[in-house]
Design an enzyme around this catalytic site. Structure first.
Site, PDB file in Angstrom:
ATOM      1  N   PHE A  76      16.699 -24.333 -17.784  1.00  0.00           N
ATOM      2  CA  PHE A  76      17.349 -24.883 -16.602  1.00  0.00           C
ATOM      3  C   PHE A  76      16.487 -26.034 -16.118  1.00  0.00           C
ATOM      4  O   PHE A  76      15.253 -25.969 -16.203  1.00  0.00           O
ATOM      5  CB  PHE A  76      17.507 -23.826 -15.518  1.00  0.00           C
ATOM      6  CG  PHE A  76      18.433 -22.703 -15.905  1.00  0.00           C
ATOM      7  CD1 PHE A  76      19.661 -22.977 -16.498  1.00  0.00           C
ATOM      8  CD2 PHE A  76      18.088 -21.380 -15.681  1.00  0.00           C
ATOM      9  CE1 PHE A  76      20.529 -21.954 -16.863  1.00  0.00           C
ATOM     10  CE2 PHE A  76      18.950 -20.346 -16.040  1.00  0.00           C
ATOM     11  CZ  PHE A  76      20.167 -20.637 -16.635  1.00  0.00           C
ATOM     12  N   TYR A 141      10.266 -25.576 -11.249  1.00  0.00           N
ATOM     13  CA  TYR A 141      10.712 -26.100 -12.550  1.00  0.00           C
ATOM     14  C   TYR A 141       9.512 -26.579 -13.372  1.00  0.00           C
ATOM     15  O   TYR A 141       9.292 -26.130 -14.505  1.00  0.00           O
ATOM     16  CB  TYR A 141      11.713 -27.241 -12.328  1.00  0.00           C
ATOM     17  CG  TYR A 141      12.014 -28.057 -13.567  1.00  0.00           C
ATOM     18  CD1 TYR A 141      12.565 -27.470 -14.701  1.00  0.00           C
ATOM     19  CD2 TYR A 141      11.747 -29.428 -13.608  1.00  0.00           C
ATOM     20  CE1 TYR A 141      12.829 -28.218 -15.834  1.00  0.00           C
ATOM     21  CE2 TYR A 141      12.012 -30.180 -14.727  1.00  0.00           C
ATOM     22  CZ  TYR A 141      12.554 -29.573 -15.850  1.00  0.00           C
ATOM     23  OH  TYR A 141      12.806 -30.320 -16.974  1.00  0.00           O
ATOM     24  N   PHE A 169      10.268 -38.292 -19.030  1.00  0.00           N
ATOM     25  CA  PHE A 169      10.671 -38.654 -17.671  1.00  0.00           C
ATOM     26  C   PHE A 169      12.210 -38.668 -17.661  1.00  0.00           C
ATOM     27  O   PHE A 169      12.812 -37.613 -17.678  1.00  0.00           O
ATOM     28  CB  PHE A 169      10.037 -39.993 -17.279  1.00  0.00           C
ATOM     29  CG  PHE A 169       8.559 -39.830 -17.005  1.00  0.00           C
ATOM     30  CD1 PHE A 169       7.648 -39.657 -18.040  1.00  0.00           C
ATOM     31  CD2 PHE A 169       8.085 -39.781 -15.720  1.00  0.00           C
ATOM     32  CE1 PHE A 169       6.295 -39.447 -17.791  1.00  0.00           C
ATOM     33  CE2 PHE A 169       6.744 -39.585 -15.454  1.00  0.00           C
ATOM     34  CZ  PHE A 169       5.845 -39.418 -16.483  1.00  0.00           C
TER      35      PHE A 169
HETATM   36  N1  LIG Z   1      17.350 -34.931 -19.603  1.00  0.00           N
HETATM   37  C1  LIG Z   1      16.142 -35.352 -19.241  1.00  0.00           C
HETATM   38  O1  LIG Z   1      15.943 -36.499 -18.808  1.00  0.00           O
HETATM   39  C2  LIG Z   1      14.952 -34.418 -19.358  1.00  0.00           C
HETATM   40  C3  LIG Z   1      13.719 -34.838 -18.845  1.00  0.00           C
HETATM   41  C4  LIG Z   1      12.607 -33.989 -18.976  1.00  0.00           C
HETATM   42  C5  LIG Z   1      12.733 -32.771 -19.613  1.00  0.00           C
HETATM   43  N2  LIG Z   1      13.936 -32.365 -20.085  1.00  0.00           N
HETATM   44  C6  LIG Z   1      13.999 -31.060 -20.744  1.00  0.00           C
HETATM   45  O2  LIG Z   1      14.663 -31.199 -21.978  1.00  0.00           O
HETATM   46  C7  LIG Z   1      15.504 -30.070 -22.232  1.00  0.00           C
HETATM   47  C8  LIG Z   1      16.917 -30.520 -22.489  1.00  0.00           C
HETATM   48  O3  LIG Z   1      17.398 -31.264 -21.376  1.00  0.00           O
HETATM   49  P1  LIG Z   1      18.920 -31.683 -21.308  1.00  0.00           P
HETATM   50  O4  LIG Z   1      19.023 -32.793 -20.339  1.00  0.00           O
HETATM   51  O5  LIG Z   1      19.457 -31.849 -22.689  1.00  0.00           O
HETATM   52  O6  LIG Z   1      19.524 -30.350 -20.633  1.00  0.00           O
HETATM   53  P2  LIG Z   1      20.930 -29.646 -20.863  1.00  0.00           P
HETATM   54  O7  LIG Z   1      21.183 -28.771 -19.674  1.00  0.00           O
HETATM   55  O8  LIG Z   1      21.974 -30.648 -21.237  1.00  0.00           O
HETATM   56  O9  LIG Z   1      20.647 -28.726 -22.136  1.00  0.00           O
HETATM   57  C9  LIG Z   1      20.046 -27.468 -22.062  1.00  0.00           C
HETATM   58  C10 LIG Z   1      20.891 -26.489 -22.887  1.00  0.00           C
HETATM   59  O10 LIG Z   1      20.248 -25.227 -22.946  1.00  0.00           O
HETATM   60  C11 LIG Z   1      21.231 -24.203 -22.792  1.00  0.00           C
HETATM   61  N3  LIG Z   1      20.472 -23.055 -22.289  1.00  0.00           N
HETATM   62  C12 LIG Z   1      19.776 -22.942 -21.126  1.00  0.00           C
HETATM   63  N4  LIG Z   1      19.122 -21.770 -21.094  1.00  0.00           N
HETATM   64  C13 LIG Z   1      19.403 -21.139 -22.260  1.00  0.00           C
HETATM   65  C14 LIG Z   1      18.988 -19.913 -22.853  1.00  0.00           C
HETATM   66  N5  LIG Z   1      18.145 -19.081 -22.226  1.00  0.00           N
HETATM   67  N6  LIG Z   1      19.450 -19.590 -24.078  1.00  0.00           N
HETATM   68  C15 LIG Z   1      20.288 -20.422 -24.723  1.00  0.00           C
HETATM   69  N7  LIG Z   1      20.697 -21.599 -24.246  1.00  0.00           N
HETATM   70  C16 LIG Z   1      20.266 -21.951 -23.025  1.00  0.00           C
HETATM   71  C17 LIG Z   1      22.277 -24.785 -21.865  1.00  0.00           C
HETATM   72  O11 LIG Z   1      23.545 -24.177 -22.039  1.00  0.00           O
HETATM   73  C18 LIG Z   1      22.289 -26.258 -22.320  1.00  0.00           C
HETATM   74  O12 LIG Z   1      23.231 -26.456 -23.352  1.00  0.00           O
HETATM   75  C19 LIG Z   1      15.336 -29.142 -21.039  1.00  0.00           C
HETATM   76  O13 LIG Z   1      14.396 -28.145 -21.412  1.00  0.00           O
HETATM   77  C20 LIG Z   1      14.784 -30.024 -19.942  1.00  0.00           C
HETATM   78  O14 LIG Z   1      13.919 -29.303 -19.095  1.00  0.00           O
HETATM   79  C21 LIG Z   1      15.045 -33.156 -19.968  1.00  0.00           C
END
Ligand SMILES: NC(=O)c1ccc[n+]([C@@H]2O[C@H](COP(=O)([O-])OP(=O)(O)OC[C@H]3O[C@@H](n4cnc5c(N)ncnc54)[C@H](O)[C@@H]3O)[C@@H](O)[C@H]2O)c1
Length: 209
Positions: A76, A141, A169
């Site tokens: 999350f 988080y 970021f």
């Molecule tokens: N998007 C960004 O700019 C960004 C920046 C920093 C870090 N992140 C990290 O990168 C990762 C991906 O980000 P994103 O933007 O693609 O997020 P997102 O919400 O699009 O993707 C996360 C996915 O994980 C799934 N999920 C969550 N908990 C789960 C669990 N316990 N078991 C199975 N599936 C689960 C959700 O259904 C979702 O499809 C995350 O861990 C986030 O913290 C993202």
């Protein structure tokens, strides 16, 4: 390689899975679709609808994927929500992640890529920030992600599970097939684009610099 991509129905994970498949790797996506979309799972990947709260579900996924490497995106990621519902973040981003690391060790997986976050740093003493800037998160988080980074350091030292943590970021961009489609959009770039498209009236810019 056989690569298990957790969160592979989400934004970054779906594009990562596509890139891996294009490069000739075999991909298993594990996602519970709480945030992601089934249509964002590349048709060439094997899909497991995850139920991480069920005992053994994560271990079975690692076993059946025969993973040589795991790329862990499932989490999350709403900073504001983590301040009002921290248990949701510690349980998913740390407890469930630890189950995955344990399964990796049990199954002899040697390589682990962790999608961490810039939120592990907190406000920096100086900019530009470097990789070794002290990590002092200011929300659950970031803390939940840092806790898992620390566990991985010990797992690497003691169980020889090699890992790398990416501390992004604002990820931005899309592939020809997949892109950013969060149910609750908190990220700057898509929100700016919504304004440009006329779908939202304005976007507040934080800070004064
Ligand atoms: N998007 C960004 O700019 C960004 C920046 C920093 C870090 N992140 C990290 O990168 C990762 C991906 O980000 P994103 O933007 O693609 O997020 P997102 O919400 O699009 O993707 C996360 C996915 O994980 C799934 N999920 C969550 N908990 C789960 C669990 N316990 N078991 C199975 N599936 C689960 C959700 O259904 C979702 O499809 C995350 O861990 C986030 O913290 C993202």
């Amino acid at each position: 390689m056989n690569v298990l991509v957790t969160g592979g129905a989400g934004y970054i994970g779906s594009i990562c899975a596509e890139e891996l498949l294009d490069a000739g790797h075999a991909v298993t996506v594990y996602d519970n679709l709480t945030e992601g979309h089934r249509s964002a799972v590349d048709a060439r990947a094997k899909f497991i609808l995850g139920r991480p709260e069920v005992d053994g579900d994560i271990l079975n996924a690692v076993k059946s994927s025969r993973a040589d490497a795991i790329m862990h995106f499932a989490a999350f990621a709403l900073v504001g929500e983590s301040m009002t519902n921290p248990k949701k973040y510690f349980h998913n981003n740390f407890v469930n992640a630890l189950k995955l690391a344990d399964a990796a060790v049990e199954c002899g997986v040697k390589k682990f890529v962790f999608s961490s976050t810039c939120a592990t740093y907190g406000p920096p003493d100086k900019v530009p920030m470097a990789e070794d800037t002290p990590q002092r998160p200011i929300n659950p988080y970031g803390e939940s992600k840092l806790m898992f980074e620390k566990a991985l350091l010990w797992y690497q030292q003691i169980y020889k599970l090699e890992f790398i943590a990416f501390r992004y970021f604002n990820a931005a961009g899309a592939s020809g097939k997949f892109g950013e489609h969060h149910r609750t959009e908190s990220h700057l770039i898509p929100n700016v684009l919504f304004v440009a498209l006329g779908e939202k009236p304005e976007r507040e810019i934080y800070g004064t610099d």
